[in-house]
Scaffold this motif. Sequence first.
Motif, PDB file in Angstrom:
ATOM      1  N   HIS A   1       0.816  -1.207   0.111  1.00 25.65           N
ATOM      2  CA  HIS A   1       0.150   0.028   0.001  1.00 25.65           C
ATOM      3  C   HIS A   1       0.955   1.139   0.026  1.00 25.65           C
ATOM      4  N   PRO A   2       1.015   1.869  -1.122  1.00 28.22           N
ATOM      5  CA  PRO A   2       1.944   3.255  -1.259  1.00 28.22           C
ATOM      6  C   PRO A   2       1.024   4.341  -0.466  1.00 28.22           C
ATOM      7  N   ASP A   3       1.658   4.825   0.327  1.00 28.49           N
ATOM      8  CA  ASP A   3       1.118   5.852   1.455  1.00 28.49           C
ATOM      9  C   ASP A   3       1.725   7.337   1.037  1.00 28.49           C
ATOM     10  N   LEU A   4       1.274   7.736  -0.028  1.00 25.74           N
ATOM     11  CA  LEU A   4       1.740   9.011  -0.682  1.00 25.74           C
ATOM     12  C   LEU A   4       1.443  10.410   0.335  1.00 25.74           C
ATOM     13  N   ALA A   5       2.633  11.093   0.421  1.00 25.35           N
ATOM     14  CA  ALA A   5       2.562  12.236   1.334  1.00 25.35           C
ATOM     15  C   ALA A   5       1.544  13.114   0.794  1.00 25.35           C
TER      16      ALA A   5
ATOM     17  N   VAL B   1       3.964   1.077   2.384  1.00 28.13           N
ATOM     18  CA  VAL B   1       5.345   1.963   1.816  1.00 28.13           C
ATOM     19  C   VAL B   1       5.091   3.365   1.832  1.00 28.13           C
ATOM     20  N   ARG B   2       5.678   4.109   2.598  1.00 28.02           N
ATOM     21  CA  ARG B   2       5.391   5.508   2.865  1.00 28.02           C
ATOM     22  C   ARG B   2       6.282   6.242   1.641  1.00 28.02           C
ATOM     23  N   LEU B   3       5.849   7.177   0.821  1.00 26.28           N
ATOM     24  CA  LEU B   3       6.265   7.806  -0.229  1.00 26.28           C
ATOM     25  C   LEU B   3       6.191   9.500  -0.141  1.00 26.28           C
ATOM     26  N   ARG B   4       7.145   9.822  -0.555  1.00 25.64           N
ATOM     27  CA  ARG B   4       6.982  11.526  -0.805  1.00 25.64           C
ATOM     28  C   ARG B   4       6.370  11.926  -1.923  1.00 25.64           C
ATOM     29  N   ASP B   5       6.723  11.034  -3.078  1.00 25.06           N
ATOM     30  CA  ASP B   5       6.323  11.392  -4.447  1.00 25.06           C
ATOM     31  C   ASP B   5       6.770   9.772  -4.990  1.00 25.06           C
ATOM     32  N   PRO B   6       5.568   9.597  -6.104  1.00 22.67           N
ATOM     33  CA  PRO B   6       5.943   8.254  -6.758  1.00 22.67           C
ATOM     34  C   PRO B   6       6.972   8.748  -7.685  1.00 22.67           C
TER      35      PRO B   6
ATOM     36  N   PRO C   1       8.434   8.323 -11.143  1.00 23.04           N
ATOM     37  CA  PRO C   1       7.945   8.078 -12.447  1.00 23.04           C
ATOM     38  C   PRO C   1       7.994   6.617 -13.418  1.00 23.04           C
ATOM     39  N   GLY C   2       9.200   6.142 -13.162  1.00 23.93           N
ATOM     40  CA  GLY C   2       9.404   4.868 -13.966  1.00 23.93           C
ATOM     41  C   GLY C   2       9.295   3.751 -13.006  1.00 23.93           C
ATOM     42  N   HIS C   3       9.274   3.733 -11.737  1.00 24.08           N
ATOM     43  CA  HIS C   3       9.538   2.669 -10.774  1.00 24.08           C
ATOM     44  C   HIS C   3       8.407   2.761  -9.700  1.00 24.08           C
ATOM     45  N   LEU C   4       7.715   3.678  -9.620  1.00 24.20           N
ATOM     46  CA  LEU C   4       7.030   4.083  -8.373  1.00 24.20           C
ATOM     47  C   LEU C   4       7.715   4.242  -7.034  1.00 24.20           C
ATOM     48  N   PHE C   5       8.555   3.231  -6.719  1.00 25.78           N
ATOM     49  CA  PHE C   5       9.249   3.363  -5.700  1.00 25.78           C
ATOM     50  C   PHE C   5      10.718   3.654  -6.049  1.00 25.78           C
ATOM     51  N   GLY C   6      11.617   4.288  -5.041  1.00 25.90           N
ATOM     52  CA  GLY C   6      12.707   4.713  -4.917  1.00 25.90           C
ATOM     53  C   GLY C   6      13.658   3.527  -5.141  1.00 25.90           C
ATOM     54  N   THR C   7      14.989   4.013  -5.523  1.00 22.76           N
ATOM     55  CA  THR C   7      15.966   2.595  -5.546  1.00 22.76           C
ATOM     56  C   THR C   7      16.344   1.907  -4.366  1.00 22.76           C
ATOM     57  N   GLY C   8      16.385   2.573  -3.252  1.00 21.41           N
ATOM     58  CA  GLY C   8      16.627   1.708  -2.038  1.00 21.41           C
ATOM     59  C   GLY C   8      15.424   0.798  -1.652  1.00 21.41           C
ATOM     60  N   LYS C   9      14.193   1.389  -1.963  1.00 19.13           N
ATOM     61  CA  LYS C   9      13.138   0.708  -1.457  1.00 19.13           C
ATOM     62  C   LYS C   9      12.933  -0.594  -2.356  1.00 19.13           C
TER      63      LYS C   9
END
Length: 448
Positions: free
Chosen positions: A19-23, A56-61, A63-71
Motif C-alpha cells: 500500500h503506497p502511502d503518498l504524502a 510503503v511511505r512515499l514522498r512522491d511516486p 515516474p518509472g518505478h513508483l518506488f525509489g532505488t533503495g526501496k
Amino acid sequence: MSGASFETAERPTRAFVLHPDLASGRTRRAPEHALAEAIALAQALPAIEVVGGEVVRLRDPHPGHLFGTGKLAELDARLEADEIELVLVDGPVTPVQQRNLEKDWGVKLLDRTGLILEIFADRARTREGVLQVELAALSYQRTRLVRAWTHLERQRGGFGFVGGPGETQIEADRRAIDDQMIRLRRQLERVVRTRTLHRAARAKVPYPIVALVGYTNAGKSTLFNRLTGAEVLAKDMLFATLDPTMRAIRLPGPVSEGGGRKVILSDTVGFISDLPTELVAAFRATLEEVLSADLILHVRDIAHPETAAQSADVTAILSSLGVEDDVPVLEVWNKIDLLDREAGDALRATDARREDVIAVSALTGEGLPALIAAVEARLGSALDAPRSDEVLVLDYANGRARAWLHEAGVVSDEDLTGEAAHLTVRWTARQKAAFEAMQAPDPAEAED
C-alpha cells in the motif's frame, strides 16, 4: 529474482500486498486500515495466497518505478526470500511502472483496479454481469498492453492477469482487444433490450422497491437472507455478492387491509473506495433497482474502525449514480454483536434518539423487528403522501387492472352495478405512473 510460471501451477499464487502511502495524496483513511482492506480484497480470490503486506511511505511516486532505488532493492530481496509470484499494489500503477517493476522483480503485478476487475470476473454470474466485467477489463487493459491477449479467446473464468501467457506484438493485441470489445458491445445491446423488458414488467408490479446498499462486506446479504428467507451467498469476504438479487416479501407490519405491506427487496453489489471508473459505468445498469427504489437501506458495518469513511464512500457513489435526493434513506448500523458492551449500549442510545438510524445484528436478529417497523413507516410516508382521488371506469373484462389496483391497496370504493366497474382510487403520483405503465402495450408485443 527469476520469473515464475503460473499456467500449470495447481497451488495458489503466492502474493504480497503493497500500500503506497503518498504524502501528497493522503486521504481520511489510515494507511494500515487501507492495507488491511487491500489484503482482504486479495483474499477474496481463491487462486491467491497472501503471504504478507506492507505500507510503503512515499514522498512522491517515482515516474518509472513508483518506488525509489533503495526501496526497490529492499522489496526485491523480500519478494525473493518469500518466493512471491504476484505483487498487488493498492493504488494506481502506470503501464510504464508496471512493466519496469515486473521486469526488475521477476513477478507479475496488479494495481488496485486490476485486482478489483479480477474479483468481479470471478464473481459475475448473470450474463450481463459477465459481459460488463469483460468490457470493463478490456477497456482498462487496452491502455496497458503489457502481456499477451491470446487468452481472450479461451473459455476460462478470469482474464489471465494472475496466470496469463507471455509477450506478443502490441498491434496484434490491440486489434484483438478492439474486435472483442465490438463483439461484447453487440451482445450487451441484446442483453440490455431484455433488461428493458424486465424493467417494464417490474414497473407494472404495484409494490415498492427497497434497495440494500452499503460498503462491501457490511452484511447486506446476511440481512437480505434474514428478511427474505433466501440463501444468497453471505460470507465474511469482500464482494461476496456481485449480481443483484431481488425477492418479494410481505412485511409483518401493522395489519392493514389484509396484512402488512408487500415490497420487493433488492440486494446489490457492495461499494468500495476508489471503485474503478470503468466499473461504475459498466455496472450502472445492474444498479437500476437502486435508482428506482422507493426506500434505500444503507447498511453499515458499525464495528469497522473506518465505518464513517466507508459511509462517505457509499454516499459519494450513490450521488455519482444519480440517486435522487428525495429518495428516503434509512441507515442500518449492522454488526452490533461485534461491539463490546459499552460501545453497544452507546450505539443503542444513539439509535433511540435518531429516526434515520436502526442498530441491528443481521447475524443474531437483534433489532430486526424495529427495522421492519421503520421500513413500514418510511414506506408509508413515502407512498402515502401526497395522494389524489380519481374515479376510474374499467371494463369488466379488464380484471387484470382491477386486481392490480386492489393489490396496491389504492381502491377506496368500487361500484359494480353498471355496465362497467367504477373504482374510486386514492393514490400517489408514483402509483399512478406504475398503473399507467401496467396498462401500456407490452414492448415485446410492440416489437413483434
